[in-house]
Motif scaffolding. Structure first.
Motif, PDB file in Angstrom:
ATOM      1  N   LYS A 236      -0.570   3.721 -15.694  1.00  0.00           N
ATOM      2  CA  LYS A 236       0.784   3.804 -15.143  1.00  0.00           C
ATOM      3  C   LYS A 236       1.269   2.438 -14.693  1.00  0.00           C
ATOM      4  N   LEU A 237       0.397   1.694 -14.011  1.00  0.00           N
ATOM      5  CA  LEU A 237       0.773   0.361 -13.538  1.00  0.00           C
ATOM      6  C   LEU A 237       0.998  -0.586 -14.714  1.00  0.00           C
ATOM      7  N   SER A 238       0.195  -0.457 -15.747  1.00  0.00           N
ATOM      8  CA  SER A 238       0.352  -1.325 -16.908  1.00  0.00           C
ATOM      9  C   SER A 238       1.718  -1.123 -17.556  1.00  0.00           C
ATOM     10  N   LYS A 239       2.157   0.111 -17.669  1.00  0.00           N
ATOM     11  CA  LYS A 239       3.453   0.385 -18.272  1.00  0.00           C
ATOM     12  C   LYS A 239       4.590  -0.162 -17.410  1.00  0.00           C
ATOM     13  N   VAL A 240       4.454  -0.026 -16.095  1.00  0.00           N
ATOM     14  CA  VAL A 240       5.506  -0.520 -15.200  1.00  0.00           C
ATOM     15  C   VAL A 240       5.611  -2.034 -15.276  1.00  0.00           C
ATOM     16  N   LEU A 241       4.463  -2.717 -15.232  1.00  0.00           N
ATOM     17  CA  LEU A 241       4.474  -4.188 -15.265  1.00  0.00           C
ATOM     18  C   LEU A 241       4.923  -4.698 -16.628  1.00  0.00           C
ATOM     19  N   SER A 242       4.518  -4.037 -17.697  1.00  0.00           N
ATOM     20  CA  SER A 242       4.951  -4.449 -19.041  1.00  0.00           C
ATOM     21  C   SER A 242       6.458  -4.286 -19.191  1.00  0.00           C
ATOM     22  N   GLY A 245       8.396  -7.151 -18.011  1.00  0.00           N
ATOM     23  CA  GLY A 245       8.248  -8.408 -18.742  1.00  0.00           C
ATOM     24  C   GLY A 245       6.938  -9.123 -18.535  1.00  0.00           C
ATOM     25  N   ALA A 246       5.971  -8.475 -17.927  1.00  0.00           N
ATOM     26  CA  ALA A 246       4.684  -9.120 -17.668  1.00  0.00           C
ATOM     27  C   ALA A 246       3.770  -9.001 -18.878  1.00  0.00           C
ATOM     28  N   GLY A 247       2.864  -9.955 -18.999  1.00  0.00           N
ATOM     29  CA  GLY A 247       1.809  -9.873 -19.991  1.00  0.00           C
ATOM     30  C   GLY A 247       0.580  -9.248 -19.371  1.00  0.00           C
ATOM     31  N   ILE A 248       0.005  -8.249 -20.015  1.00  0.00           N
ATOM     32  CA  ILE A 248      -1.119  -7.498 -19.468  1.00  0.00           C
ATOM     33  C   ILE A 248      -2.332  -7.694 -20.356  1.00  0.00           C
ATOM     34  N   GLN A 249      -3.444  -8.055 -19.729  1.00  0.00           N
ATOM     35  CA  GLN A 249      -4.702  -8.169 -20.459  1.00  0.00           C
ATOM     36  C   GLN A 249      -5.805  -7.507 -19.644  1.00  0.00           C
ATOM     37  N   GLY A 254     -12.541  -3.645 -15.493  1.00  0.00           N
ATOM     38  CA  GLY A 254     -11.516  -2.669 -15.158  1.00  0.00           C
ATOM     39  C   GLY A 254     -10.278  -3.251 -14.527  1.00  0.00           C
ATOM     40  N   ALA A 255     -10.295  -4.526 -14.140  1.00  0.00           N
ATOM     41  CA  ALA A 255      -9.122  -5.153 -13.548  1.00  0.00           C
ATOM     42  C   ALA A 255      -8.102  -5.495 -14.635  1.00  0.00           C
ATOM     43  N   LEU A 256      -6.917  -5.885 -14.204  1.00  0.00           N
ATOM     44  CA  LEU A 256      -5.845  -6.278 -15.112  1.00  0.00           C
ATOM     45  C   LEU A 256      -5.474  -7.733 -14.848  1.00  0.00           C
ATOM     46  N   ARG A 257      -5.396  -8.523 -15.916  1.00  0.00           N
ATOM     47  CA  ARG A 257      -4.900  -9.891 -15.796  1.00  0.00           C
ATOM     48  C   ARG A 257      -3.415  -9.870 -16.128  1.00  0.00           C
ATOM     49  N   VAL A 258      -2.591 -10.218 -15.132  1.00  0.00           N
ATOM     50  CA  VAL A 258      -1.140 -10.101 -15.258  1.00  0.00           C
ATOM     51  C   VAL A 258      -0.532 -11.497 -15.230  1.00  0.00           C
ATOM     52  N   PRO A 264       4.549 -11.247  -5.236  1.00  0.00           N
ATOM     53  CA  PRO A 264       5.397 -10.283  -4.513  1.00  0.00           C
ATOM     54  C   PRO A 264       6.065  -9.267  -5.441  1.00  0.00           C
ATOM     55  N   ARG A 265       6.467  -9.713  -6.640  1.00  0.00           N
ATOM     56  CA  ARG A 265       7.099  -8.795  -7.583  1.00  0.00           C
ATOM     57  C   ARG A 265       6.108  -7.751  -8.061  1.00  0.00           C
ATOM     58  N   ILE A 266       4.873  -8.150  -8.328  1.00  0.00           N
ATOM     59  CA  ILE A 266       3.848  -7.188  -8.755  1.00  0.00           C
ATOM     60  C   ILE A 266       3.602  -6.158  -7.655  1.00  0.00           C
ATOM     61  N   SER A 267       3.542  -6.632  -6.415  1.00  0.00           N
ATOM     62  CA  SER A 267       3.306  -5.716  -5.291  1.00  0.00           C
ATOM     63  C   SER A 267       4.444  -4.710  -5.143  1.00  0.00           C
ATOM     64  N   ASP A 268       5.694  -5.178  -5.286  1.00  0.00           N
ATOM     65  CA  ASP A 268       6.845  -4.276  -5.150  1.00  0.00           C
ATOM     66  C   ASP A 268       6.854  -3.230  -6.260  1.00  0.00           C
ATOM     67  N   LEU A 269       6.564  -3.646  -7.485  1.00  0.00           N
ATOM     68  CA  LEU A 269       6.571  -2.702  -8.601  1.00  0.00           C
ATOM     69  C   LEU A 269       5.481  -1.650  -8.435  1.00  0.00           C
ATOM     70  N   ALA A 270       4.297  -2.081  -7.951  1.00  0.00           N
ATOM     71  CA  ALA A 270       3.214  -1.122  -7.742  1.00  0.00           C
ATOM     72  C   ALA A 270       3.574  -0.138  -6.640  1.00  0.00           C
ATOM     73  N   HIS A 271       4.224  -0.621  -5.579  1.00  0.00           N
ATOM     74  CA  HIS A 271       4.619   0.258  -4.472  1.00  0.00           C
ATOM     75  C   HIS A 271       5.650   1.279  -4.924  1.00  0.00           C
ATOM     76  N   ASP A 272       6.657   0.815  -5.688  1.00  0.00           N
ATOM     77  CA  ASP A 272       7.693   1.731  -6.170  1.00  0.00           C
ATOM     78  C   ASP A 272       7.116   2.782  -7.115  1.00  0.00           C
TER      79      ASP A 272
END
Length: 384
Positions: A236-242, A245-249, A254-258, A264-272
């Motif tokens: 779910k987080l990968s789809k939101v960050l992608s 406009g983020a690059g996801i690896q 199990g972690a994500l390289r963003v 701060p933008r990553i934190s806000d998107l995860a919270h929402d």
């Protein structure tokens, strides 16, 4: 200060250095980086007047090295730690340099103590280890208490304590206002030691900037994001960050390289999105990663991509495995192709033909007759 302007050096059809211009300023440790064969050693030799430039010029304090008055007391250098007469002791080697340069003999004992060779000062240098030879070379560079110092791979062969000592020595010399120019292939040490970098590739200038700017210009930072061990949450987080406009690896743990988004933008998107975060940390590329990125197209001697390339496969096991005689030489890299007219040195010899059957019992053999001339007399009268 060291200044090179349009420095070019050709050896026949080979151009080792081409149109190289840079400045090495006092008060900072300047790292000199580049792949093997890029022209670093040639450049340092031209700085010290050992090689004559084909074009351009290089000066130290505004003058070519060969025109400096009492150059050994103004410039110290370590280019080759093995350039020592093996029959001389460490003290004799340094004393010869001191006498040629008008340096007091007491300075010899001072630098031997600085580099930690005072206990072996009377030992012949041919018995020195690689690290001890490096220490002796550094002592020779420091002998005249110079204002300009050049070091080519100064930590080569040193143990961790010696590497730590050289690192602190370089920074101390620069803090005293000296010009310190260091060539090295150890990116981890350059990251801890150098303030400024000059990078060349195939004899040409690639970069002339601070370590911080070099890393920023040749790499992209990223954030490491870790969620609870729930594949649904991570997806779910990968789809939101992608979508933002983020690059996801994904990482192996199990972690994500963003990349492409600020923390701060990553934190806000995860919270929402209602996704809990267990880790959100910034990561900056290392000097080694930035260096590899910049010099990737300037490497002349490239190793195989697969570290195991060139090594034979493991021998098969089980009933289909060929029998091997102990000590018999085996081909190191697979089975060689046979050459017409030449015996294959790795071919196993053919099995010998079966022996003819031998009867179970044989009649006793008759004694062979002995010729009369071959009889040996047993008594003196028999010989008459």
């Amino acid at each position: 200060m060291i200044e090179a302007v349009g420095l070019t050096k050709r050896y026949g059809a080979k151009t080792a250095v081409y149109n190289l211009s840079f400045q090495v300023r006092p008060g900072a440790v300047t790292g000199f980086l580049g792949p093997n064969g890029s022209g670093k050693s040639t450049t340092m030799r031209m700085i010290l007047g050992l090689d004559e430039p084909t074009e351009g010029h290089v000066t130290i304090g505004g003058q070519p090295f060969r025109q400096l008055s009492n150059a050994p007391r103004r410039v110290g250098a370590l280019l080759d730690a093995k350039a020592v007469h093996g029959g001389r002791s460490a003290r004799q080697h340094l004393l010869c340099i001191a006498q040629l340069s008008g340096i007091p003999a007491r300075r010899v004992d001072e630098v031997l103590g600085m580099v930690g060779l005072q206990d072996v000062a009377g030992h012949r240098s041919k018995g020195f280890s690689l690290g001890m030879g490096q220490r002796l070379g550094i002592a020779g560079a420091l002998l005249g208490d110079p204002e300009v110092l050049l070091f080519d791979e100064p930590v080569n062969g040193l143990d961790p304590e010696g590497i730590h000592w050289v690192r602190n020595l370089m920074r101390k010399l620069a803090a005293e206002g000296r010009t310190v120019f260091v060539s090295s292939h150890l990116m981890s040490e350059m990251a801890l030691t150098a303030d400024h970098l000059i990078v060349i590739g195939r004899g040409q200038l690639l970069a002339d900037m601070s370590v911080k700017d070099f890393i920023a210009h040749n790499s992209a930072g990223h954030a490491l994001v870790r969620t609870p061990d729930d594949p649904a949450q991570r997806e779910k987080l990968s789809k939101v960050l992608s979508g933002a406009g983020a690059g996801i690896q994904p990482e192996q743990d199990g972690a994500l390289r963003v990349s492409g988004l600020e923390l701060p933008r990553i934190s806000d998107l995860a919270h929402d999105a209602g996704v809990r975060l267990w880790e959100l940390s910034p990561h900056q590329a290392s000097l080694e990663e930035a260096y590899m990125q910049m010099t990737n197209s300037a490497v002349d001697y490239r190793s195989a991509q697969d570290p195991g390339q060139g090594f034979g496969q493991a021998a098969p096991h089980g009933p289909e495995a060929p029998a091997q005689s102990p000590g018999r030489h085996q081909p190191p890299y697979g089975s060689p192709q046979p050459v017409p007219g030449m015996q294959n040195p790795y071919a196993r010899p053919a099995a010998p033909p079966p022996a003819a059957e031998v009867p179970a019992a044989l009649p006793p053999a008759a004694p062979a007759p002995v010729p009369a001339a071959a009889t040996t007399p047993t008594k003196p009268e028999d010989a008459v």
